[in-house]
Design a protein around this motif. Structure first.
Motif, short mmCIF file in Angstrom:
data_model
loop_
_atom_site.label_atom_id
_atom_site.label_comp_id
_atom_site.label_asym_id
_atom_site.label_seq_id
_atom_site.Cartn_x
_atom_site.Cartn_y
_atom_site.Cartn_z
N SER A 204 -31.40 16.74 -25.16
CA SER A 204 -30.54 17.80 -25.68
C SER A 204 -29.26 17.90 -24.86
CB SER A 204 -31.28 19.13 -25.67
OG SER A 204 -30.44 20.18 -26.10
N ALA A 205 -29.39 17.81 -23.52
CA ALA A 205 -28.22 17.89 -22.66
C ALA A 205 -27.28 16.72 -22.90
CB ALA A 205 -28.65 17.94 -21.20
N SER A 206 -27.84 15.53 -23.03
CA SER A 206 -27.02 14.34 -23.27
C SER A 206 -26.26 14.44 -24.57
CB SER A 206 -27.90 13.09 -23.26
OG SER A 206 -27.13 11.94 -23.53
N ARG A 207 -26.94 14.89 -25.63
CA ARG A 207 -26.27 15.02 -26.93
C ARG A 207 -25.20 16.11 -26.90
NH1 ARG A 207 -29.33 12.41 -31.04
NH2 ARG A 207 -31.36 11.71 -30.28
N LYS A 208 -25.49 17.19 -26.19
CA LYS A 208 -24.55 18.31 -26.17
C LYS A 208 -23.31 18.00 -25.35
CE LYS A 208 -24.37 23.31 -25.55
NZ LYS A 208 -24.17 23.58 -26.98
N PRO A 213 -27.81 10.08 -27.43
CA PRO A 213 -29.20 10.38 -27.01
C PRO A 213 -29.38 10.22 -25.51
CG PRO A 213 -29.17 8.95 -28.94
CD PRO A 213 -27.77 9.03 -28.45
N GLY A 214 -30.43 10.87 -25.00
CA GLY A 214 -30.71 10.84 -23.57
C GLY A 214 -31.17 9.51 -23.04
N ASN A 215 -31.66 8.61 -23.88
CA ASN A 215 -32.10 7.30 -23.40
C ASN A 215 -30.94 6.34 -23.18
OD1 ASN A 215 -31.41 6.79 -26.04
ND2 ASN A 215 -33.48 6.20 -26.69
N GLN A 216 -29.70 6.82 -23.38
CA GLN A 216 -28.52 5.98 -23.18
C GLN A 216 -27.65 6.47 -22.02
OE1 GLN A 216 -26.37 5.77 -26.91
NE2 GLN A 216 -28.22 5.29 -28.09
N LEU A 219 -25.15 6.00 -15.13
CA LEU A 219 -25.29 6.56 -13.79
C LEU A 219 -24.44 7.81 -13.63
CD1 LEU A 219 -26.14 6.54 -10.81
CD2 LEU A 219 -24.33 4.86 -10.38
N THR A 220 -23.22 7.75 -14.09
CA THR A 220 -22.31 8.89 -13.97
C THR A 220 -22.85 10.10 -14.72
OG1 THR A 220 -20.48 7.31 -13.92
CG2 THR A 220 -19.92 9.63 -14.24
N GLU A 221 -23.29 9.88 -15.96
CA GLU A 221 -23.81 10.98 -16.78
C GLU A 221 -25.10 11.54 -16.20
OE1 GLU A 221 -21.98 9.27 -21.01
OE2 GLU A 221 -24.03 8.79 -20.38
N ALA A 222 -25.96 10.65 -15.67
CA ALA A 222 -27.21 11.11 -15.05
C ALA A 222 -26.92 12.00 -13.85
CB ALA A 222 -28.06 9.92 -14.65
N ALA A 223 -25.90 11.64 -13.07
CA ALA A 223 -25.52 12.46 -11.91
C ALA A 223 -25.04 13.84 -12.35
CB ALA A 223 -24.45 11.75 -11.10
N VAL A 224 -24.28 13.87 -13.45
CA VAL A 224 -23.81 15.17 -13.97
C VAL A 224 -24.99 16.03 -14.39
CG1 VAL A 224 -22.54 16.30 -15.82
CG2 VAL A 224 -21.55 14.31 -14.68
N ILE A 225 -25.91 15.45 -15.16
CA ILE A 225 -27.04 16.22 -15.68
C ILE A 225 -27.96 16.68 -14.55
CG2 ILE A 225 -29.15 16.04 -17.05
CD1 ILE A 225 -27.62 14.47 -19.09
N ALA A 226 -28.23 15.80 -13.59
CA ALA A 226 -29.09 16.18 -12.48
C ALA A 226 -28.48 17.32 -11.67
CB ALA A 226 -29.35 14.98 -11.57
N THR A 277 -18.15 16.02 -24.62
CA THR A 277 -18.05 16.31 -26.04
C THR A 277 -17.49 17.71 -26.24
OG1 THR A 277 -19.92 14.89 -26.54
CG2 THR A 277 -19.30 16.49 -28.22
N GLN A 278 -16.50 17.82 -27.09
CA GLN A 278 -15.93 19.12 -27.40
C GLN A 278 -16.70 19.77 -28.53
OE1 GLN A 278 -13.42 20.52 -25.63
NE2 GLN A 278 -13.52 18.69 -24.31
#
Length: 705
Positions: A204-208, A213-216, A219-226, A277-278
């Motif tokens: 949900s966080a990745s899509r938002k 999707p979250g399986n894509q 490294l940069t995005e994973a650091a943001v979410i973590a 994403t806006q």
């Protein structure tokens, strides 16, 4: 000889070593302390083991934990199924452990629980570290909670900072580790933890935040979410994109420190290139959802399951309505629009020029003076009293109870007909008609057509001095469009669970005849003339339109309300502080906004001509004409201040004689079938009904006729 007692010492123990003296004093105290401490510790361990074992047995199984949700998710859809907005938490797609990117696992473990694989649910070293930092810096800067404890808190507990909650959290964490594997716990955590912006779980966080999707995740995005877990409301990109990036840089440093990324990998990350994403499509739509969704409490009652709400909103028309208001509203002013289909379905709703800057819904909550748009009720009362569009009236100076209304422009036209007086919005004629039929009758007519705000019956009320809501006025014009039958606006078509079970389905309610059809035809004639030749020319759209302008003193409010081909739309413009707006008249900006919207709203509908023939009701007809009458005065109704129907009390004064019974006709009686059945005018309602309809207290005297 005297016997002599001789004290003999005890024989030495075998082996020749003397016995140790019994412990006394401090030695005895510490020995007893050790024994009791060991016993209590052993008892505590046994109690903890029992508590953990019982907790583990009572835990839901893994599939139940996967399906559980702590908060309700509401997906709002347009009439065509398009998702308008998701209210509450969003859980995305469940990602099994094998589909979760390793960089996401490394990022979250480096940030939240670097010893995850080395503890049993509670990490004593982590707890000791947090207390050490507390001792050094005077406050807690590091949390001692493991990922397992955070999962226990997310699924079973709350965030209260109490000792009892921490103990329960620890017990549940140990139970989770007892019952499930490390990979299962990590999978549950990454699919359930809150990342801000309403997003639960990494998918949900990745899509938002990133639109995929979250399986894509990279490294940069994973650091943001973590980095969001620490303070979701603060670090979420939807709240502060720069704060999210700054926190992600800290996460990347922790990953490098723990050996999850190399220095070269960390140095290659470019956080400036990240694109969030806006969010879109939630601006004007939110005015509608803010009005419609509170109705769920009434339609469903208690319900915390995730649901989908199918609404009446038309996405294309909503966008058109928002653009029509935005493109026509005067600078510094606000605008509102409500559009209703012939069955009451709300097709579009705009409560302001921009929801982000102001979420106040001026279409449903604001009360403003309608100006001459209120004359709808004055002329309805006059037509019901026997006037017709062709009846002669005189536009001349008039004073009523010390009040002298003036026309726009200050002139007087002399002898004109009702149609012309309405089309050109003659204030003096409206005042005379209101005075003749009675101001209380005008108020009753407004209540009958759905006005829910209080109504004063002072003479100036005929020019719109009472405050009203846009949605109520639009509802009243929609009832005229329906040839005098009641219309109830609604916004929800059906409510269903996410697996398709229908919980609620809108059912069409039986309408009530508010005025006879001949009266509705007559007012439609007047409304059509306003657009054809009068003050509403700017509302013309190339097909029949009936409507009315409204402008208040000093151009504080501008209105246009009208209908065509089954669609009724009301437009209001003005300032929230009620200051005058230069050039704001109902026949200008509001009428232009109405036309811009209605051209699109009715484009795919057949052209419909209005019924404007006035055929008098039965008690005013000759026997030959009576067959054309379809209205009945005993079908009238009023609404109270909450919009609820108030049926007139029944009495026997209006009952007709049975066929075959002949009585001497009284003055004004008409006869049917050659005089076999007398038809009388409708009986006057009793005083209690008038009090209820007009909002007058029981002790208030009736106004003069």
């Amino acid at each position: 000889m005297a016997r002599t007692d001789i004290r003999r010492s005890a024989p030495p123990p075998r082996g020749g070593k003397p016995a140790k003296p019994a412990p006394r004093g401090i030695r005895l105290f510490f020995r007893r302390l050790f024994v009791w401490s060991f016993s209590l510790a052993l008892l505590g361990v046994l109690s903890l083991a029992v508590a953990v074992g019982l907790a583990a047995q009572s835990l839901p199984n893994y599939d139940q934990l996967k399906a559980s949700q702590n908060e309700q998710m509401i997906v709002v859809r347009a009439r065509d199924g398009t998702e308008l907005v998701s209210i509450g938490p969003s859980y995305g797609k469940w990602l099994p452990a094998g589909e979760i990117p390793q960089v996401m696992k490394d990022a979250i473990l480096s940030t939240e629980d670097r010893r995850y694989y080395n503890h049993i649910g509670v990490d004593p070293i982590g707890v000791a570290r947090s207390f050490y930092v507390r001792y050094q810096q005077g406050r807690f800067r590091q949390g001692g909670s493991t990922i397992t404890q955070q999962l226990a808190r997310t699924v079973f507990l709350n965030n209260s900072r109490t000792f009892t909650r921490k103990v329960r959290e620890a017990v549940l964490a140990l139970a989770l580790e007892w019952k499930f594997s490390k990979e299962q716990i990590l999978e549950l955590y990454l699919n359930k933890v809150y990342f801000g912006g309403g997003a639960y779980g990494i998918d949900s966080a990745s899509r938002k935040f990133f639109g995929h999707p979250g399986n894509q995740l990279s490294l940069t995005e994973a650091a943001v979410i973590a980095g969001l877990v620490k303070a979701p409301s603060h670090y979420a990109p939807t709240a502060d994109a720069q704060a999210a990036v700054d926190r992600a840089q800290v996460v990347l440093g922790l990953m490098q420190e723990n050996g999850k990324v190399s220095a070269a990998q960390a140095g290659a990350v470019n956080f400036k290139a990240i694109k969030f994403t806006q969010e879109g499509g939630q601006n004007s739509v939110r005015y509608f959802t803010d009005w419609a969704l509170p109705q769920l409490d009434i339609l469903l009652g208690e319900n915390d399951a995730p649901i989908e709400v199918w609404t009446t909103l038309d996405v294309k028309l909503q966008n058109t309505a928002a653009a029509a208001i935005r493109n026509n509203v005067p600078a510094g002013a606000q605008g509102a629009l409500v559009s209703i289909d012939r069955d009451g379905a709300v097709l579009a709703m705009v409560g302001g020029t921009d929801y982000v800057s102001s979420n106040y819904n001026r279409a449903t909550n604001a009360v403003r003076q309608p100006g001459s748009a209120w004359k709808l009720f004055v002329y309805l009362a006059a037509l019901e009293a026997g006037y017709t569009p062709s009846t002669e009236v005189v536009d001349e100076p008039v004073t009523i109870q010390g009040w002298s209304p003036q026309n726009s422009g200050g002139g007087f036209a002399g002898k004109i007909d009702v149609r012309t007086a309405f089309a050109y919005s003659k204030n003096t004629v409206a005042a005379q008609l209101g005075n003749e039929v009675g101001f209380s009758s005008v108020a009753a007519m407004a209540k009958r057509f759905g006005i829910t705000t209080p109504i004063s019956t002072v003479p100036s009320m005929v020019l719109g001095s009472n405050e009203v809501r846009v949605i109520d006025m639009t509802r009243a014009f929609a009832a005229v469009s329906a040839r005098g039958r009641s219309i109830e606006p609604y916004g929800i078509i059906k409510i269903a669970t996410t697996d398709g079970k229908v919980l609620y389905q809108h059912e069409k309610k039986e309408s009530t005849q508010l005025v006879p059809e001949n009266v509705a035809n007559g007012i439609t004639d007047l409304l059509q003339s306003t657009v054809s030749i009068g003050t509403g020319k700017a509302a013309q759209i190339g097909r029949p339109v009936a409507g009315k302008t409204g402008t208040t003193t000093s151009n504080k409010d501008g209105w246009f309300l009208g209908f065509s081909s089954g669609v009724t739309t009301g437009v209001w413009m003005g300032r929230d502080d009620s200051r005058p707006v230069n050039g704001l008249q109902g026949g200008h900006a509001p009428a232009r906004a109405f036309a811009a919207y209605m051209k699109v709203a009715v484009a795919g509908r057949p052209v419909e001509k209005f019924q404007t023939d006035m055929i008098a009701p039965a008690w005013q007809l000759s026997p030959d004409d009576e067959a054309n009458f379809s209205g009945s005065p005993d079908q009238y109704y009023y609404v109270d201040e909450n919009g609820n129907l108030v049926e007139p009390p029944s009495n026997n004064q209006g009952e007709r004689q049975k066929p075959g019974v002949i009585e001497d006709p009284g003055p004004g009686d008409a006869y049917r079938d050659g005089g076999l059945e007398p038809v009388n005018p409708p009986p006057a309602v009793n005083e209690d009904f008038l009090n209820e309809a007009t909002g007058r207290g029981k002790g208030d005297p009736l106004p003069p006729p």
